[in-house]
Design an enzyme around this catalytic site. Structure first.
Site, short mmCIF file in Angstrom:
data_model
loop_
_atom_site.label_atom_id
_atom_site.label_comp_id
_atom_site.label_asym_id
_atom_site.label_seq_id
_atom_site.Cartn_x
_atom_site.Cartn_y
_atom_site.Cartn_z
N THR A 374 0.83 -1.20 0.00
CA THR A 374 0.00 0.00 0.00
C THR A 374 0.87 1.25 0.00
OG1 THR A 374 -1.70 -1.20 1.19
CG2 THR A 374 -1.76 1.19 1.36
N GLY A 457 -1.72 -2.93 5.88
CA GLY A 457 -2.63 -3.97 6.33
C GLY A 457 -3.32 -3.66 7.64
#
Length: 566
Positions: A374, A457
């Site tokens: 990410t 996460g």
């Protein structure tokens, strides 16, 4: 990764509060960055410079965020790209309010639960064609641009196109994770040809080019969002999945639309903290803050056993609800207002013992909720617009599925569905999976105070809370708050996979820098503690001084990033 080892050793030397051993101040790898007109903080210095130049050339903070995100898809494919999803929160100085965008895609309509059963699967695999869902990032760009953009999309995408065609040197952390991804993903069609150099990952400092991505971005720049969702790109994706046992179809792409959503908030010690509602996990941070507000964290002190214990217990309680209730609201009705309410937090706080770690945690019952790797980046412009944006392919480089000639990898976000009937996050065609990626924003007295995020996460809500507690309770500055050692609790009941309930209290992973006396005290309270490298996310932030309008920026040491302004 010598730099990361050095930082770990520095952390060991910093003692009880992560303090600098010379000055006694909280440890930080660098000073905060200040600027009067504009600021950008991303996980890659070149992307930060692109964002700043976009704003210098008359673009808004949204234009800058789009330009930086497009560049990061090229420069940091280990974390994001146009094959993934996007979420954003925008402070609009004209309306003086926050706007949220949920740019997550849905599962293929042709893929059914029965297909997984026919394959004998208990979980959706992490790679290959089965976990792929519709990518929402490009739609998100155009939605944000349509409301808040000043420059053309062709201008916003031009820097990424140029770097994709001419090349850029790969940075250290990205090269490290790229090298880890290649063995896992090399077998999937199109990956090796488009994301390796003679079958290997590019090395630190090596020039990387992606001419296929340059052509794809050029097509989008010229043809708009429909060039991606209903044009030749969509046709290429359809043909690729038909040829490789996949289910993503042209019709899924053509039907995709993200949505504007209202951010939700709680007040933590006078600061209004804003997150986006599910299908993301942002409200877990709000639940944790509500629980923690009942304790004198400042009095306990950073790195005290009380601080570390309460952080962990609040996380366990919030994540029990996360596993049970967070899902696509089109398929799961839940009272978000009750979950993030102060009375509910008080009832959950009563479950915490200061002397003993929780081993099992039950979520709220329906009756309790009745009405009564990410990338993260942030930008801020001269008009006062601020953007908090997060974008991801989910597992590092995603599914490994790279359609020919397009230069990007499709996400594997569908892995997060549960293959069990009756669960809020159970797989269904045309459904949005549970999402981990969450942008955050903080206002104070109705004015913007902080745009920030912590990628990574399940670390993300934990990281949001740790950053805010560092700032608000422990008085750290923006850079210190990100560089301070972090905790990551693992082992809570998950909203994904086989959804196995926590029964042993899980594991508390900690970075170097916490006092050994606190670690030993945690163990005596029943926590399983281990030192771990890596699972602590990556933080970027921009704060605004409400009196002067001056921006402060921070980019932490765990990534290759940069905060800069003018």
């Amino acid at each position: 990764m010598q730099r990361l080892l050095l930082l770990a050793l520095i952390g060991v030397a910093t003692g009880a509060s992560g303090a600098d051993r010379i000055t006694g101040a909280p440890f930080a790898t660098r000073s905060e960055v200040f600027a009067p007109h504009a600021m950008a903080a991303t996980s890659h210095p070149l992307a930060t410079q692109i964002a700043l130049q976009t704003m210098r050339d008359g673009g808004s903070a949204v234009d800058a965020a789009i330009a930086a995100n497009a560049a990061l898809g090229l420069m940091e494919p280990t974390g994001n790209g146009i094959g993934g999803d996007l979420f954003a929160i925008v402070w609009d100085p004209t309306t003086r309010k926050l706007h949220g965008y949920n740019g997550s895609g849905r599962s293929p309509k042709a893929l059914t639960m029965q297909h997984f059963r026919d394959l004998g699967l208990a979980d959706i695999p992490p790679h290959g064609p089965l976990p792929v869902s519709v990518p929402g990032a490009v739609d998100g760009w155009f939605a944000l641009h349509g409301r808040f953009g000043k420059r053309t999309m062709a201008q916003n995408l031009a820097p990424a196109i140029r770097y994709a065609r001419d090349g850029h040197p790969v940075h250290e952390t990205i090269a490290y994770y790229w090298n880890l991804s290649v063995p896992r993903l090399a077998k999937w069609p199109g990956f090796t040809e488009q994301f390796t150099i003679d079958g290997r990952a590019p090395r630190t400092g090596e020039v990387w080019k992606n001419p296929n991505l340059a052509k794809t971005l050029e097509t989008i720049a010229n043809g708009g969002r429909d060039a991606f969702y209903t044009g030749t790109i969509a046709r290429t994706i359809d043909a690729y999945f038909r040829a490789n046992d996949g289910f993503l179809r042209y019709e899924d792409l053509a039907a995709h639309r993200g949505e504007w959503v209202e951010p939700v908030s709680t007040n933590y010690r006078g600061y209004d903290v804003w997150e986006l509602p599910p299908n993301g996990q942002g409200i877990a941070a709000l639940q944790m803050l509500n629980i923690l507000e009942g304790y004198d964290l400042k009095g306990y002190g950073f790195g005290s056993v009380e601080h570390m214990h309460l952080m962990t217990e609040a996380k366990k309680l919030a994540f029990a609800d996360r596993a049970r209730w967070y899902a696509d609201p089109a398929f799961q009705d839940v009272n978000i207002g009750k979950l993030i309410s102060k009375p509910y937090a008080e009832s959950r706080r009563a479950l915490i013992s200061m002397d003993t770690a929780l081993k099992e945690v039950q979520p709220a019952t329906p009756q309790e909720l009745e009405q009564g790797d990410t990338i993260y980046l942030t930008t801020a412009d001269d008009d006062g617009m601020m953007v908090s944006l997060i974008q991801s392919n989910y597992r590092g480089m995603g599914s490994g599925m790279a359609p020919p000639g397009l230069g990007f990898i499709l996400q594997d976000r569908g892995e997060m569905f549960v293959l069990k009937d009756g669960h809020p996050n159970s797989y269904a065609p045309g459904k949005r999976p549970f999402q981990t990626i969450i942008p955050a924003f903080v206002t104070k007295d109705g004015r913007p105070w902080l745009s920030f995020g912590v990628m990574g996460g399940a670390m993300q809500p934990q990281g949001h809370v740790q950053i805010l507690v560092n700032l608000i309770d422990f008085g750290m500055n923006l850079q210190e708050a990100g560089d301070a050692p972090r905790m990551h609790h693992d082992g809570s009941t998950e909203p994904t996979g086989q959804n196995t309930a926590m029964s042993d209290g899980g594991v508390l992973e900690i970075e170097s820098g916490f006092p050994h006396d606190s670690v030993r005290a945690l163990m005596r309270r029943g926590h399983v503690v281990k030192f771990a490298d890596g699972p602590y996310g990556g933080y970027q932030a921009i704060a605004r001084d409400p009196a002067t309008g001056v921006y402060a920026g921070a980019s932490e040491s765990r990534k290759d990033g940069q905060a800069a302004g003018y």
